[in-house]
Design a protein around this motif. Structure first.
Motif, PDB file in Angstrom:
ATOM      1  N   GLU A 111      -0.567  41.142  20.445  1.00 48.62           N
ATOM      2  CA  GLU A 111      -1.276  41.603  21.559  1.00 48.62           C
ATOM      3  C   GLU A 111      -2.255  40.653  22.180  1.00 48.62           C
ATOM      4  N   ARG A 112      -3.001  40.035  21.283  1.00 51.62           N
ATOM      5  CA  ARG A 112      -4.060  39.095  21.500  1.00 51.62           C
ATOM      6  C   ARG A 112      -3.579  37.584  21.857  1.00 51.62           C
ATOM      7  N   GLY A 113      -2.284  37.621  21.686  1.00 49.95           N
ATOM      8  CA  GLY A 113      -1.736  36.190  21.580  1.00 49.95           C
ATOM      9  C   GLY A 113      -2.055  35.312  20.736  1.00 49.95           C
ATOM     10  N   ARG A 114      -2.149  35.740  19.447  1.00 50.15           N
ATOM     11  CA  ARG A 114      -2.661  35.358  18.204  1.00 50.15           C
ATOM     12  C   ARG A 114      -1.878  35.402  17.282  1.00 50.15           C
ATOM     13  N   THR A 115      -1.685  34.474  16.046  1.00 47.08           N
ATOM     14  CA  THR A 115      -0.634  34.652  14.868  1.00 47.08           C
ATOM     15  C   THR A 115      -1.350  35.182  13.871  1.00 47.08           C
ATOM     16  N   LEU A 116      -0.695  36.113  13.233  1.00 43.14           N
ATOM     17  CA  LEU A 116      -1.313  36.584  11.802  1.00 43.14           C
ATOM     18  C   LEU A 116      -0.738  35.679  10.703  1.00 43.14           C
ATOM     19  N   ASN A 117      -2.007  35.056  10.071  1.00 44.25           N
ATOM     20  CA  ASN A 117      -1.686  33.979   9.014  1.00 44.25           C
ATOM     21  C   ASN A 117      -1.565  34.872   7.609  1.00 44.25           C
ATOM     22  N   ALA A 118      -0.345  35.512   7.689  1.00 39.86           N
ATOM     23  CA  ALA A 118      -0.149  36.213   6.450  1.00 39.86           C
ATOM     24  C   ALA A 118       0.276  35.149   5.169  1.00 39.86           C
ATOM     25  N   ARG A 119      -0.724  34.735   4.566  1.00 39.49           N
ATOM     26  CA  ARG A 119      -0.483  33.926   3.366  1.00 39.49           C
ATOM     27  C   ARG A 119       0.168  34.324   2.182  1.00 39.49           C
ATOM     28  N   LEU A 120      -0.067  35.790   1.971  1.00 39.58           N
ATOM     29  CA  LEU A 120       0.375  36.218   0.589  1.00 39.58           C
ATOM     30  C   LEU A 120       0.687  37.658   1.021  1.00 39.58           C
ATOM     31  N   GLN A 121       1.861  37.918   0.553  1.00 39.39           N
ATOM     32  CA  GLN A 121       2.488  39.328   0.862  1.00 39.39           C
ATOM     33  C   GLN A 121       2.927  40.095  -0.586  1.00 39.39           C
ATOM     34  N   VAL A 122       2.306  41.129  -0.885  1.00 40.33           N
ATOM     35  CA  VAL A 122       2.599  41.724  -2.270  1.00 40.33           C
ATOM     36  C   VAL A 122       2.786  42.982  -2.245  1.00 40.33           C
ATOM     37  N   ARG A 123       3.314  43.633  -3.321  1.00 45.27           N
ATOM     38  CA  ARG A 123       3.620  45.126  -3.401  1.00 45.27           C
ATOM     39  C   ARG A 123       2.514  45.645  -4.212  1.00 45.27           C
ATOM     40  N   GLY A 124       1.562  46.422  -3.607  1.00 44.90           N
ATOM     41  CA  GLY A 124       0.676  47.234  -4.325  1.00 44.90           C
ATOM     42  C   GLY A 124      -0.969  46.823  -3.785  1.00 44.90           C
ATOM     43  N   PHE A 125      -1.866  47.770  -3.736  1.00 44.21           N
ATOM     44  CA  PHE A 125      -3.083  47.412  -3.267  1.00 44.21           C
ATOM     45  C   PHE A 125      -3.864  46.952  -4.345  1.00 44.21           C
TER      46      PHE A 125
END
Length: 297
Positions: free
Chosen positions: A214-228
């Motif tokens: 919505e802000r015209g930006r990219t989400l820099n999802a560097r690391l994605q894991v399972r678990g808080f």
């Protein structure tokens, strides 16, 4: 006025097959006896239930209303039979619950424990899924009850009830540049940094992705894991920033070198919903569980 199940099942069969002959065959009745049963029922009710058309019989408005009630009665009888069979096996029920990570971490444990104390003979299994997976599991009958964060994706097959609310917070490495700013943090400020988050399909990840777009930006999802816990540890090691349920983040702040700040966004307010498959009558164990959680909320 008394109804017998044989006649009601015949009415349902006629509505589904659009034929008295085929309905009689399906219900293992003689055609003449079926016609008489239908005529006697219409006489008692004082309405015509079916009209003869070129392509078979069609239910009238009264016939469609009666068919709806017959299906509801079948659902109630099925629930009754299921519960009685459970008693004969010495088990009052088995609940398969699917919930997203936020609900499990923030709200469910205490409510599950209270329900188990009240109903010790109901067995509970709990599976951690994304909100999208929770809805699919309940809609397809792989889970009896779901707990998830909106949006609701399948209103046609699911009925829902409000459960609990929570809030999202920003998690930063200790000493991070944003940690010293007063007040809550806007989401846009996080977009300049690497994001540590849950995998695709998790409600928080989908929210952040949508807001970034919505802000015209990219989400820099560097690391994605399972678990808080993994997220908190990675943030503590300085590998990025994160957005977590506030209650969860505060607990991890006592274990890892992280700083927790409020997320100053309208969507930071979280609502959890309970869901069950849409049906006329819920199984007894499911109904008890939903009533207990709604009362707790």
């Amino acid at each position: 006025m008394r109804f017998d199940l044989v006649t009601l099942n015949l009415v349902l069969a006629i509505a589904e097959t659009r034929s008295i002959t085929r309905a009689a065959e399906r219900e293992h009745l003689a055609l003449a006896a079926s016609s008489k049963r239908l005529k006697d029922l219409e006489t008692r009710l004082g309405v015509q239930l079916f009209e003869r058309r070129a392509r078979g019989v069609e239910p009238t408005e009264a016939g469609r209303a009666l068919v709806r009630h017959i299906r509801s009665l079948h659902a109630a009888l099925h629930a009754l039979e299921s519960e009685v069979v459970e008693f004969s096996r010495g088990i009052k029920g088995h609940l398969r619950i699917a919930a997203n990570a936020g609900a499990i971490a923030e709200a469910l444990p205490a409510d599950l424990a209270a329900f188990s104390r009240e109903h010790p003979q109901i067995r509970i299994s709990l599976e951690d899924m994304t909100s999208a997976e929770v809805q699919a599991a309940v809609a397809e009958g792989r889970a009896d009850v779901g707990v998830f964060a909106p949006p609701l994706a399948d209103a046609a097959r699911l009925q829902t009830w409000p459960y609990r609310t929570g809030a999202l917070a920003v998690v930063l490495p200790s000493g991070h540049a944003l940690a010293g700013q007063p007040g809550g943090l806007r989401f846009e400020a996080l977009l300049d940094y690497d994001i540590v988050g849950l995998h695709i399909g998790a409600s928080v990840h989908e929210q952040m992705l949508q807001r970034a777009l919505e802000r015209g930006r990219t989400l820099n999802a560097r690391l994605q894991v399972r678990g808080f816990d993994a997220i908190a540890q990675l943030v503590g090691e300085g590998l990025g920033v994160a957005v977590l349920p506030a209650a969860v983040a505060e607990r991890f702040a006592r274990l890892f070198p992280i700083t927790v700040r409020p997320l100053d966004e309208p969507w930071a307010e979280r609502r959890y919903l309970l869901a069950a498959q849409r049906q006329e009558v819920l199984p007894a164990a499911v109904q008890r569980f939903i009533d207990r959680l709604r009362q707790a909320a």
